[in-house]
Design a protein around this motif. Structure first.
Motif, mmCIF file in Angstrom:
data_model
loop_
_atom_site.group_PDB
_atom_site.id
_atom_site.type_symbol
_atom_site.label_atom_id
_atom_site.label_comp_id
_atom_site.label_asym_id
_atom_site.label_seq_id
_atom_site.Cartn_x
_atom_site.Cartn_y
_atom_site.Cartn_z
ATOM 1 N N PRO A 77 4.365 -1.160 -3.237
ATOM 2 C CA PRO A 77 5.445 -1.388 -2.279
ATOM 3 C C PRO A 77 6.847 -1.348 -2.890
ATOM 4 O O PRO A 77 7.822 -1.178 -2.173
ATOM 5 N N THR A 78 6.962 -1.486 -4.207
ATOM 6 C CA THR A 78 8.264 -1.429 -4.848
ATOM 7 C C THR A 78 8.498 -0.014 -5.364
ATOM 8 O O THR A 78 7.699 0.504 -6.156
ATOM 9 N N ARG A 79 9.555 0.586 -4.905
ATOM 10 C CA ARG A 79 9.860 1.969 -5.280
ATOM 11 C C ARG A 79 9.933 2.124 -6.802
ATOM 12 O O ARG A 79 10.497 1.297 -7.495
ATOM 13 N N ASP A 80 9.361 3.191 -7.296
ATOM 14 C CA ASP A 80 9.347 3.535 -8.723
ATOM 15 C C ASP A 80 8.586 2.537 -9.597
ATOM 16 O O ASP A 80 8.749 2.534 -10.817
ATOM 17 N N SER A 81 7.786 1.685 -8.994
ATOM 18 C CA SER A 81 7.025 0.710 -9.765
ATOM 19 C C SER A 81 5.651 1.271 -10.109
ATOM 20 O O SER A 81 5.054 1.999 -9.318
ATOM 21 N N LEU A 82 5.165 0.919 -11.258
ATOM 22 C CA LEU A 82 3.799 1.274 -11.641
ATOM 23 C C LEU A 82 2.823 0.162 -11.283
ATOM 24 O O LEU A 82 1.620 0.331 -11.391
ATOM 25 N N GLU A 83 3.363 -0.978 -10.863
ATOM 26 C CA GLU A 83 2.530 -2.116 -10.469
ATOM 27 C C GLU A 83 1.971 -1.878 -9.072
ATOM 28 O O GLU A 83 2.700 -1.528 -8.156
ATOM 29 N N SER A 84 0.676 -2.083 -8.923
ATOM 30 C CA SER A 84 0.072 -1.940 -7.608
ATOM 31 C C SER A 84 -0.431 -3.294 -7.116
ATOM 32 O O SER A 84 -0.710 -4.189 -7.901
ATOM 33 N N VAL A 85 -0.548 -3.402 -5.822
ATOM 34 C CA VAL A 85 -0.993 -4.632 -5.178
ATOM 35 C C VAL A 85 -2.505 -4.766 -5.366
ATOM 36 O O VAL A 85 -3.243 -3.814 -5.091
ATOM 37 N N PRO A 86 -2.991 -5.924 -5.803
ATOM 38 C CA PRO A 86 -4.440 -6.101 -5.928
ATOM 39 C C PRO A 86 -5.091 -6.208 -4.550
ATOM 40 O O PRO A 86 -4.497 -6.746 -3.618
ATOM 41 N N TYR A 87 -6.288 -5.686 -4.451
ATOM 42 C CA TYR A 87 -7.033 -5.790 -3.203
ATOM 43 C C TYR A 87 -7.602 -7.202 -3.063
ATOM 44 O O TYR A 87 -7.881 -7.872 -4.056
ATOM 45 N N PRO A 88 -7.782 -7.675 -1.829
ATOM 46 C CA PRO A 88 -8.228 -9.051 -1.591
ATOM 47 C C PRO A 88 -9.678 -9.287 -2.011
ATOM 48 O O PRO A 88 -10.486 -8.361 -2.047
ATOM 49 N N ASP A 89 -9.964 -10.562 -2.282
ATOM 50 C CA ASP A 89 -11.307 -10.958 -2.717
ATOM 51 C C ASP A 89 -12.219 -11.370 -1.565
ATOM 52 O O ASP A 89 -13.436 -11.377 -1.723
ATOM 53 N N THR A 90 -11.636 -11.751 -0.426
ATOM 54 C CA THR A 90 -12.442 -12.265 0.688
ATOM 55 C C THR A 90 -12.062 -11.551 1.989
ATOM 56 O O THR A 90 -11.001 -10.932 2.080
ATOM 57 N N LEU A 91 -12.909 -11.688 2.988
ATOM 58 C CA LEU A 91 -12.631 -11.106 4.295
ATOM 59 C C LEU A 91 -11.392 -11.751 4.914
ATOM 60 O O LEU A 91 -10.554 -11.065 5.489
ATOM 61 N N ALA A 92 -11.248 -13.065 4.779
ATOM 62 C CA ALA A 92 -10.072 -13.743 5.330
ATOM 63 C C ALA A 92 -8.793 -13.208 4.687
ATOM 64 O O ALA A 92 -7.807 -12.921 5.381
ATOM 65 N N ALA A 93 -8.806 -13.025 3.376
ATOM 66 C CA ALA A 93 -7.641 -12.471 2.681
ATOM 67 C C ALA A 93 -7.426 -11.009 3.069
ATOM 68 O O ALA A 93 -6.287 -10.535 3.129
ATOM 69 N N ALA A 94 -8.510 -10.291 3.366
ATOM 70 C CA ALA A 94 -8.397 -8.886 3.771
ATOM 71 C C ALA A 94 -7.661 -8.762 5.104
ATOM 72 O O ALA A 94 -6.888 -7.823 5.309
ATOM 73 N N LYS A 95 -7.872 -9.704 5.993
ATOM 74 C CA LYS A 95 -7.187 -9.666 7.296
ATOM 75 C C LYS A 95 -5.683 -9.824 7.102
ATOM 76 O O LYS A 95 -4.895 -9.111 7.734
ATOM 77 N N GLU A 96 -5.279 -10.705 6.225
ATOM 78 C CA GLU A 96 -3.855 -10.880 5.922
ATOM 79 C C GLU A 96 -3.309 -9.644 5.202
ATOM 80 O O GLU A 96 -2.208 -9.180 5.483
ATOM 81 N N PHE A 97 -4.092 -9.101 4.284
ATOM 82 C CA PHE A 97 -3.720 -7.899 3.532
ATOM 83 C C PHE A 97 -3.453 -6.726 4.472
ATOM 84 O O PHE A 97 -2.445 -6.029 4.343
ATOM 85 N N VAL A 98 -4.356 -6.520 5.428
ATOM 86 C CA VAL A 98 -4.211 -5.422 6.399
ATOM 87 C C VAL A 98 -2.915 -5.577 7.186
ATOM 88 O O VAL A 98 -2.190 -4.596 7.401
ATOM 89 N N GLU A 99 -2.618 -6.772 7.601
ATOM 90 C CA GLU A 99 -1.389 -7.012 8.359
ATOM 91 C C GLU A 99 -0.146 -6.775 7.484
ATOM 92 O O GLU A 99 0.805 -6.124 7.905
ATOM 93 N N THR A 100 -0.181 -7.279 6.275
ATOM 94 C CA THR A 100 0.961 -7.163 5.371
ATOM 95 C C THR A 100 1.236 -5.721 4.961
ATOM 96 O O THR A 100 2.392 -5.296 4.882
ATOM 97 N N TYR A 101 0.183 -4.953 4.697
ATOM 98 C CA TYR A 101 0.342 -3.600 4.145
ATOM 99 C C TYR A 101 -0.055 -2.495 5.125
ATOM 100 O O TYR A 101 -0.352 -1.387 4.714
ATOM 101 N N LYS A 102 -0.004 -2.772 6.415
ATOM 102 C CA LYS A 102 -0.447 -1.783 7.405
ATOM 103 C C LYS A 102 0.322 -0.460 7.310
ATOM 104 O O LYS A 102 -0.214 0.588 7.645
ATOM 105 N N ALA A 103 1.542 -0.493 6.815
ATOM 106 C CA ALA A 103 2.324 0.742 6.659
ATOM 107 C C ALA A 103 1.705 1.674 5.617
ATOM 108 O O ALA A 103 2.004 2.866 5.597
ATOM 109 N N TYR A 104 0.826 1.160 4.771
ATOM 110 C CA TYR A 104 0.199 1.959 3.715
ATOM 111 C C TYR A 104 -1.209 2.427 4.082
ATOM 112 O O TYR A 104 -1.875 3.077 3.275
ATOM 113 N N ALA A 105 -1.651 2.100 5.269
ATOM 114 C CA ALA A 105 -2.991 2.483 5.717
ATOM 115 C C ALA A 105 -3.095 4.002 5.827
ATOM 116 O O ALA A 105 -2.140 4.674 6.237
#
Length: 112
Positions: A77-105
């Motif tokens: 999400p940060t332009r020119d960054s090599l750091e990537s967002v870690p994927y969630p460990d649980t289904l509950a965290a995945a639901k928040e992840f999907v909402e937060t990063y939906k622009a990257y789907a």
């Protein structure tokens, strides 16, 4: 000379995961036939690490992410960054992840 890449494919029906080598310059299919059950095995990219076959909660999370356009592609999400967002460990965290990063789907894979 192009470098071949191992791409991870997974069948959400029987929870079979396998890798196939592709030269990205030639393209890579969005899905293959599952060698276990004959159903669709989807391309989850180079960075996917499949859960154990009997870990149903983790496979449920993988299916949820896939259905919402996340195939374990790197999200930066940060332009020119090599750091990537870690994927969630649980289904509950995945639901928040999907909402937060939906622009990257990614767009859904059409039946090929």
């Amino acid at each position: 000379m192009p470098t071949p890449y191992n791409m991870a494919f997974a069948c959400l029906g029987c929870r079979k995961s396998f890798k196939r080598e592709f030269d990205l310059a030639d393209g890579c299919p969005g899905q293959l036939v599952c060698p276990e059950c004959g159903g669709p095995a989807y391309n989850f990219g180079r960075h996917f690490k499949a859960p154990r076959k009997n870990d149903l909660k983790q496979w449920e999370k993988v299916a949820y992410l896939f259905e919402h356009g996340f195939r374990f592609q790197k999200i930066r999400p940060t332009r020119d960054s090599l750091e990537s967002v870690p994927y969630p460990d649980t289904l509950a965290a995945a639901k928040e992840f999907v909402e937060t990063y939906k622009a990257y789907a990614l767009k859904p894979i059409s039946d090929e």
